[in-house]
Design a protein around this motif. Structure first.
Motif, PDB file in Angstrom:
ATOM      1  N   ASN A 170       5.967 -16.304  56.978  1.00  0.00           N
ATOM      2  CA  ASN A 170       5.736 -16.314  58.420  1.00  0.00           C
ATOM      3  C   ASN A 170       6.228 -17.602  59.080  1.00  0.00           C
ATOM      4  O   ASN A 170       6.891 -17.565  60.134  1.00  0.00           O
ATOM      5  CB  ASN A 170       4.238 -16.106  58.695  1.00  0.00           C
ATOM      6  CG  ASN A 170       3.918 -15.979  60.162  1.00  0.00           C
ATOM      7  OD1 ASN A 170       3.825 -16.968  60.879  1.00  0.00           O
ATOM      8  ND2 ASN A 170       3.745 -14.741  60.601  1.00  0.00           N
ATOM      9  N   LEU A 209      10.910 -13.195  63.775  1.00  0.00           N
ATOM     10  CA  LEU A 209       9.706 -12.390  63.949  1.00  0.00           C
ATOM     11  C   LEU A 209       9.685 -11.599  65.248  1.00  0.00           C
ATOM     12  O   LEU A 209       8.755 -10.849  65.512  1.00  0.00           O
ATOM     13  CB  LEU A 209       8.450 -13.288  63.881  1.00  0.00           C
ATOM     14  CG  LEU A 209       8.148 -13.882  62.507  1.00  0.00           C
ATOM     15  CD1 LEU A 209       6.890 -14.727  62.568  1.00  0.00           C
ATOM     16  CD2 LEU A 209       7.978 -12.791  61.449  1.00  0.00           C
ATOM     17  N   LYS A 261       9.343 -17.623  61.658  1.00  0.00           N
ATOM     18  CA  LYS A 261       9.091 -17.996  63.052  1.00  0.00           C
ATOM     19  C   LYS A 261      10.037 -19.117  63.475  1.00  0.00           C
ATOM     20  O   LYS A 261      10.605 -19.084  64.579  1.00  0.00           O
ATOM     21  CB  LYS A 261       7.637 -18.441  63.205  1.00  0.00           C
ATOM     22  CG  LYS A 261       7.230 -18.760  64.640  1.00  0.00           C
ATOM     23  CD  LYS A 261       5.778 -19.206  64.715  1.00  0.00           C
ATOM     24  CE  LYS A 261       4.827 -18.105  64.273  1.00  0.00           C
ATOM     25  NZ  LYS A 261       3.406 -18.502  64.406  1.00  0.00           N
ATOM     26  N   VAL A 268       6.631 -10.775  55.514  1.00  0.00           N
ATOM     27  CA  VAL A 268       6.242 -11.533  56.709  1.00  0.00           C
ATOM     28  C   VAL A 268       5.049 -12.440  56.419  1.00  0.00           C
ATOM     29  O   VAL A 268       5.005 -13.597  56.856  1.00  0.00           O
ATOM     30  CB  VAL A 268       5.923 -10.572  57.878  1.00  0.00           C
ATOM     31  CG1 VAL A 268       5.307 -11.337  59.046  1.00  0.00           C
ATOM     32  CG2 VAL A 268       7.195  -9.864  58.325  1.00  0.00           C
ATOM     33  N   THR A 274       9.790  -7.578  64.594  1.00  0.00           N
ATOM     34  CA  THR A 274       9.022  -6.976  63.504  1.00  0.00           C
ATOM     35  C   THR A 274       7.834  -6.202  64.061  1.00  0.00           C
ATOM     36  O   THR A 274       7.406  -6.417  65.186  1.00  0.00           O
ATOM     37  CB  THR A 274       8.527  -8.059  62.536  1.00  0.00           C
ATOM     38  OG1 THR A 274       7.735  -9.013  63.257  1.00  0.00           O
ATOM     39  CG2 THR A 274       9.686  -8.744  61.874  1.00  0.00           C
TER      40      THR A 274
END
Length: 288
Positions: A276, A285, A280, A272, A288
């Protein structure tokens, strides 16, 4: 090369990072476009971009006499030539390479004969366990593969006799960006998770994008015929030639969210943190 002939844009690239659903999508196409019983060992698509066999058939050269830098300069011409040779309306070519550039500053994927690309994307958290199983490596090593911008598939040496050339992958985010940024041909992005959860709409969108005129009924039948448990049964009965070792399975779980059963907190955080932004962007996400 005949410029008029190059206007025949017939190559459809089936692009993805490994273990993102490319084989499932090719099985769907085989079921959709052929009337006979699906044979997973003969999917009737038109090869992979990194194939030494295609290179050698079209050039009559021994591919082991070339360095990777030379191959990457020749590949666009090879696939332009392949498109000119075939009378098919469409050529479906699998590609795991990132959309990258050769030493001449030109894209390794040719534009002239490309109709479009389907880019299949999958949550990298789920990919970690799938990659580990496929390559027979630890999950930590699979995560390193996903996170390393220098990742390549295959080792290219002058005397390498493997079936495929080296494929530059970048890290997972880099691979995604390379295929989903503005390219000189249309690209449709489909998520593996949507193939699972909303198959009819997702596959229909892909079929329409590729300009394939076929009924919704046939699309639905092809989806049913290539459900994961059916592909897994075929592999169990007859094996699958794309499996890398006899003691491994190719069609493993075919699930979304199984990373929760496979990754520890640190492993999840490593993925992640690295990806990220792209996670996204593609809505990975939320859970998570």
């Amino acid at each position: 090369m005949n410029n008029a002939a190059l206007n025949e844009k017939k190559i459809i690239w089936l692009a993805s990072y490994p273990k993102s659903g490319n084989t499932w999508f090719r099985a769907f196409l085989a079921a959709l476009l052929n009337d006979e019983e699906l044979d997973i060992n003969d999917l009737k698509t038109d090869g992979i971009f990194s194939s030494r066999t295609i290179f050698e058939k079209l050039t009559d050269f021994d591919s082991t006499h070339f360095y990777d830098e030379e191959i990457k300069i020749l590949q666009p011409e090879i696939f332009n030539h392949l498109a000119l040779l075939h009378q098919k309306e469409r050529l479906f070519i699998k590609v795991h390479d990132a959309y990258s550039y050769n030493n001449a500053g030109l894209p390794i994927v040719p534009t002239e004969t490309t109709k479009c690309a389907i880019y299949i994307i999958r949550n990298p958290l789920d990919m970690a366990g799938s990659l580990a199983s496929h390559f027979g490596i630890a999950i930590d090593r699979a995560i390193k593969m996903l996170n390393d911008p220098t990742t390549k598939l295959g080792n290219q040496y002058n005397l390498d006799s493997g079936e495929q050339f080296t494929q530059l992958m970048y890290d997972w985010s880099g691979h995604v960006k390379s295929w989903t940024s503005k390219l000189p041909f249309p690209v449709l992005i489909i998520r593996y998770e949507d193939m699972l959860a909303d198959g009819l709409n997702t596959f229909t969108k892909a079929v329409n994008f590729m300009d394939i005129d076929i009924s919704t009924e046939k699309i639905a039948t092809a989806i049913t015929g290539t459900e994961f448990h059916r592909l897994k049964q075929k592999e169990q009965a007859n094996g699958f030639k794309e499996t890398l070792a006899k003691n491994r399975v190719f069609f493993r779980k075919g699930q979304s969210g199984n990373w929760k059963n496979e990754l520890n907190e640190q492993q999840m955080a490593d993925i992640v943190h690295k990806h990220n932004e792209i996670m996204k962007t593609f809505n990975y996400l939320n859970n998570t």
